[in-house]
Design a protein around this motif. Structure first.
Motif, PDB file in Angstrom:
ATOM      1  N   LEU A   1      10.363  41.143   1.842  1.00 20.12           N
ATOM      2  CA  LEU A   1       9.750  39.871   2.444  1.00 20.12           C
ATOM      3  C   LEU A   1      11.057  39.294   3.067  1.00 20.12           C
ATOM      4  O   LEU A   1      10.969  38.888   4.107  1.00 20.12           O
ATOM      5  CB  LEU A   1       9.076  39.054   1.651  1.00 20.12           C
ATOM      6  CG  LEU A   1       7.484  39.512   1.220  1.00 20.12           C
ATOM      7  CD1 LEU A   1       7.124  38.566  -0.053  1.00 20.12           C
ATOM      8  CD2 LEU A   1       6.828  39.266   2.455  1.00 20.12           C
ATOM      9  N   ALA A   2      12.151  39.154   2.098  1.00 17.83           N
ATOM     10  CA  ALA A   2      13.615  38.434   2.839  1.00 17.83           C
ATOM     11  C   ALA A   2      14.010  39.258   4.016  1.00 17.83           C
ATOM     12  O   ALA A   2      14.436  38.642   5.030  1.00 17.83           O
ATOM     13  CB  ALA A   2      14.379  38.332   1.940  1.00 17.83           C
ATOM     14  N   ARG A   3      13.862  40.582   3.875  1.00 21.41           N
ATOM     15  CA  ARG A   3      14.396  41.288   4.980  1.00 21.41           C
ATOM     16  C   ARG A   3      13.700  41.085   6.126  1.00 21.41           C
ATOM     17  O   ARG A   3      14.342  41.218   7.447  1.00 21.41           O
ATOM     18  CB  ARG A   3      14.199  42.888   4.564  1.00 21.41           C
ATOM     19  CG  ARG A   3      14.720  43.893   5.627  1.00 21.41           C
ATOM     20  CD  ARG A   3      14.079  45.330   5.348  1.00 21.41           C
ATOM     21  NE  ARG A   3      12.579  45.397   5.603  1.00 21.41           N
ATOM     22  CZ  ARG A   3      11.953  46.268   5.336  1.00 21.41           C
ATOM     23  NH1 ARG A   3      12.674  47.398   4.914  1.00 21.41           N
ATOM     24  NH2 ARG A   3      10.603  46.216   5.559  1.00 21.41           N
TER      25      ARG A   3
ATOM     26  N   ASP B   1       2.754  34.137   4.538  1.00 19.58           N
ATOM     27  CA  ASP B   1       3.062  34.538   6.143  1.00 19.58           C
ATOM     28  C   ASP B   1       2.905  35.878   6.382  1.00 19.58           C
ATOM     29  O   ASP B   1       2.901  36.212   7.516  1.00 19.58           O
ATOM     30  CB  ASP B   1       4.587  33.810   6.147  1.00 19.58           C
ATOM     31  CG  ASP B   1       4.815  32.557   6.139  1.00 19.58           C
ATOM     32  OD1 ASP B   1       3.972  31.630   6.374  1.00 19.58           O
ATOM     33  OD2 ASP B   1       5.869  32.119   6.104  1.00 19.58           O
TER      34      ASP B   1
ATOM     35  N   ASP C   1      10.121  41.021  -3.130  1.00 18.09           N
ATOM     36  CA  ASP C   1      10.870  39.714  -2.552  1.00 18.09           C
ATOM     37  C   ASP C   1      11.886  40.191  -1.621  1.00 18.09           C
ATOM     38  O   ASP C   1      11.859  39.480  -0.663  1.00 18.09           O
ATOM     39  CB  ASP C   1      11.232  39.126  -3.826  1.00 18.09           C
ATOM     40  CG  ASP C   1      11.936  37.939  -3.409  1.00 18.09           C
ATOM     41  OD1 ASP C   1      11.324  37.000  -2.927  1.00 18.09           O
ATOM     42  OD2 ASP C   1      13.255  37.755  -3.782  1.00 18.09           O
TER      43      ASP C   1
ATOM     44  N   GLY D   1      12.067  38.458   6.964  1.00 15.72           N
ATOM     45  CA  GLY D   1      12.551  37.059   7.765  1.00 15.72           C
ATOM     46  C   GLY D   1      11.023  36.469   7.114  1.00 15.72           C
ATOM     47  O   GLY D   1      10.938  35.117   7.815  1.00 15.72           O
ATOM     48  N   HIS D   2      10.537  36.502   6.101  1.00 16.65           N
ATOM     49  CA  HIS D   2       9.465  35.843   5.624  1.00 16.65           C
ATOM     50  C   HIS D   2       9.773  34.873   4.410  1.00 16.65           C
ATOM     51  O   HIS D   2      10.148  35.393   3.487  1.00 16.65           O
ATOM     52  CB  HIS D   2       8.174  36.731   5.059  1.00 16.65           C
ATOM     53  CG  HIS D   2       7.582  37.614   5.857  1.00 16.65           C
ATOM     54  ND1 HIS D   2       6.898  37.299   7.173  1.00 16.65           N
ATOM     55  CD2 HIS D   2       7.472  38.936   6.179  1.00 16.65           C
ATOM     56  CE1 HIS D   2       6.238  38.024   7.730  1.00 16.65           C
ATOM     57  NE2 HIS D   2       6.857  39.298   7.319  1.00 16.65           N
ATOM     58  N   THR D   3       9.515  33.668   4.637  1.00 16.42           N
ATOM     59  CA  THR D   3       9.898  32.661   3.752  1.00 16.42           C
ATOM     60  C   THR D   3       8.769  32.469   2.657  1.00 16.42           C
ATOM     61  O   THR D   3       9.093  31.929   1.535  1.00 16.42           O
ATOM     62  CB  THR D   3      10.110  31.463   4.213  1.00 16.42           C
ATOM     63  OG1 THR D   3       9.314  30.725   5.133  1.00 16.42           O
ATOM     64  CG2 THR D   3      11.522  31.523   5.438  1.00 16.42           C
ATOM     65  N   ARG D   4       7.606  33.004   2.837  1.00 18.39           N
ATOM     66  CA  ARG D   4       6.627  32.807   2.060  1.00 18.39           C
ATOM     67  C   ARG D   4       5.849  34.051   2.201  1.00 18.39           C
ATOM     68  O   ARG D   4       5.636  34.683   3.212  1.00 18.39           O
ATOM     69  CB  ARG D   4       5.702  31.688   2.443  1.00 18.39           C
ATOM     70  CG  ARG D   4       6.243  30.018   2.333  1.00 18.39           C
ATOM     71  CD  ARG D   4       5.233  29.063   2.900  1.00 18.39           C
ATOM     72  NE  ARG D   4       4.744  29.618   3.950  1.00 18.39           N
ATOM     73  CZ  ARG D   4       3.895  28.595   4.496  1.00 18.39           C
ATOM     74  NH1 ARG D   4       3.152  27.770   3.944  1.00 18.39           N
ATOM     75  NH2 ARG D   4       3.346  28.962   5.720  1.00 18.39           N
TER      76      ARG D   4
ATOM     77  N   ARG E   1       9.509  32.955  -3.384  1.00 16.64           N
ATOM     78  CA  ARG E   1       8.804  33.570  -2.039  1.00 16.64           C
ATOM     79  C   ARG E   1       7.379  34.063  -2.291  1.00 16.64           C
ATOM     80  O   ARG E   1       6.693  34.203  -1.545  1.00 16.64           O
ATOM     81  CB  ARG E   1       9.869  34.325  -1.581  1.00 16.64           C
ATOM     82  CG  ARG E   1       9.636  34.733  -0.108  1.00 16.64           C
ATOM     83  CD  ARG E   1      10.571  36.086   0.319  1.00 16.64           C
ATOM     84  NE  ARG E   1      11.938  36.199  -0.140  1.00 16.64           N
ATOM     85  CZ  ARG E   1      12.893  35.418   0.484  1.00 16.64           C
ATOM     86  NH1 ARG E   1      12.716  34.870   1.423  1.00 16.64           N
ATOM     87  NH2 ARG E   1      13.957  35.617  -0.454  1.00 16.64           N
TER      88      ARG E   1
END
Length: 350
Positions: free
Chosen positions: A334-336, A344, A331, A338-341, A43
């Motif tokens: 970002l996951a929290r 973004d 990481d 909702g970013h997959t990259r 990610r």
């Protein structure tokens, strides 16, 4: 593997800061620093200065001025780094003491004055040890007593262009006589025109990065950005150290002269980062540096406009495993959200 820095820190912090730094460099250069195990974090992949990076966290200039340990930067877990600042001629810098820990504030003040071995010695080491799979830039600076600082940059660019992944024009150092002259549009335009002529002559042109301090006012920033954009700079580093002393500093060394880095720089450096992202409308890749000590700090820089990051002072207080922790925390954030990259999230709160 376990983090051994908590055992080493009391010993290192009893030493003079510059001596402790020298010892750390020797250990790293000798391969005696245990590698930091950074897990795969797809990610966090990013792209800057023409290179794909597995994650955004790099090592800033000043850590390895003389190219004595850069070939082991990957041991620290970083994805890229810089050597220098390098000047054409050897330079002893300012008198010691010139490096101060502000332990209560998790900060550092330095007035090193671009002490380095000069471009011939540093360039020889860099050429001998630089690996193609490493992303390493060279931070360029003029000699303090130079009669033609712009020519210093041209000479340095010629010396390092064939090996460096990028060249950083340090136009905002507060600790030498010539350190900030290129924050004026006229001298900056002349410098960039001279560099353009060098590269037009057939010398390889690596990506060019300009490093700006947070102390510049809005009018000065707009003038500098106009010239940099006009002349085709490839990226900006935001920011250099600050001469300001934010309210609330507790350490006895807080009034030492020099550039302040570390946690108290975070707000100033992030503010100018967001300001530049807004002014450039995201058209220019930005490297965020200044006060990063956690994943939340890194995330704030990304959201303010950074595509890549650098740190240094955090290693003084937390050691190299700080890199692993920051990346894992980033990481998760970002996951929290909702970013997959990572890309973004760049600039979403600038």
């Amino acid at each position: 593997m376990i983090d051994l820095f908590p055992l080493a820190r009391p010993f290192l912090h009893r030493m003079d800061p510059e001596d402790a730094h020298g010892l750390t460099l020797k250990l790293l250069g000798a391969g005696l620093v245990p590698p930091v195990p950074v897990p795969p974090l797809p990610r966090l992949a990013t792209h800057i200065v023409g290179r794909d990076l597995p994650h955004p966290l790099g090592l800033s200039a000043g850590f390895d001025k003389n190219a004595r340990a850069f070939f082991n930067f990957p041991t620290l877990g970083v994805s890229f780094g810089e050597i220098g600042g390098v000047t054409p001629l050897p330079q002893i810098g300012n008198p010691r003491p010139r490096l101060f820990r502000l332990t209560e504030d998790r900060a550092v003040i330095n007035r090193m004055g671009f002490n380095n071995d000069g471009m011939d010695a540093v360039g020889a080491r860099f050429a001998a040890k630089k690996r193609p799979d490493q992303v390493v830039g060279v931070n360029l600076a003029s000699n303090a007593d130079s009669a033609d600082p712009a020519d210093d940059f041209v000479r340095l660019a010629r010396r390092f262009a064939d090996k460096a992944d990028f060249l950083t024009l340090d136009i905002s150092c507060p600790n030498t006589a010539n350190g900030k002259m290129f924050l004026s549009p006229g001298p900056l335009r002349d410098l960039l025109d001279r560099l353009a002529a060098l590269f037009a002559s057939g010398v390889r042109r690596p990506p060019l990065v300009a490093k700006i301090a947070p102390d510049i006012d809005d009018a000065g920033l707009d003038a500098v950005l106009a010239v940099l954009l006009e002349k085709g700079i490839d990226a900006l580093t935001l920011s250099n150290t600050t001469l300001a002393r934010p309210d609330g500093l507790k350490s006895p060394q807080k009034d030492e002269r020099g550039g302040l880095s570390g946690l108290p720089l975070f707000g100033l450096s992030t503010e100018i980062l967001a300001k530049v992202f807004r002014r450039t409308r995201g058209s220019l890749p930005l490297i965020g540096v200044g006060g990063i000590a956690s994943g939340a700090d890194a995330y704030a820089k990304i959201k303010a406009g950074a595509s890549a990051l650098q740190l240094y002072s955090a290693l003084v207080y937390d050691g190299p495993w700080a890199v692993r922790r920051i990346l894992i925390e980033l990481d998760a954030l970002l996951a929290r959200d909702g970013h997959t990259r990572l890309t973004d999230a760049v600039g979403i709160e600038a």
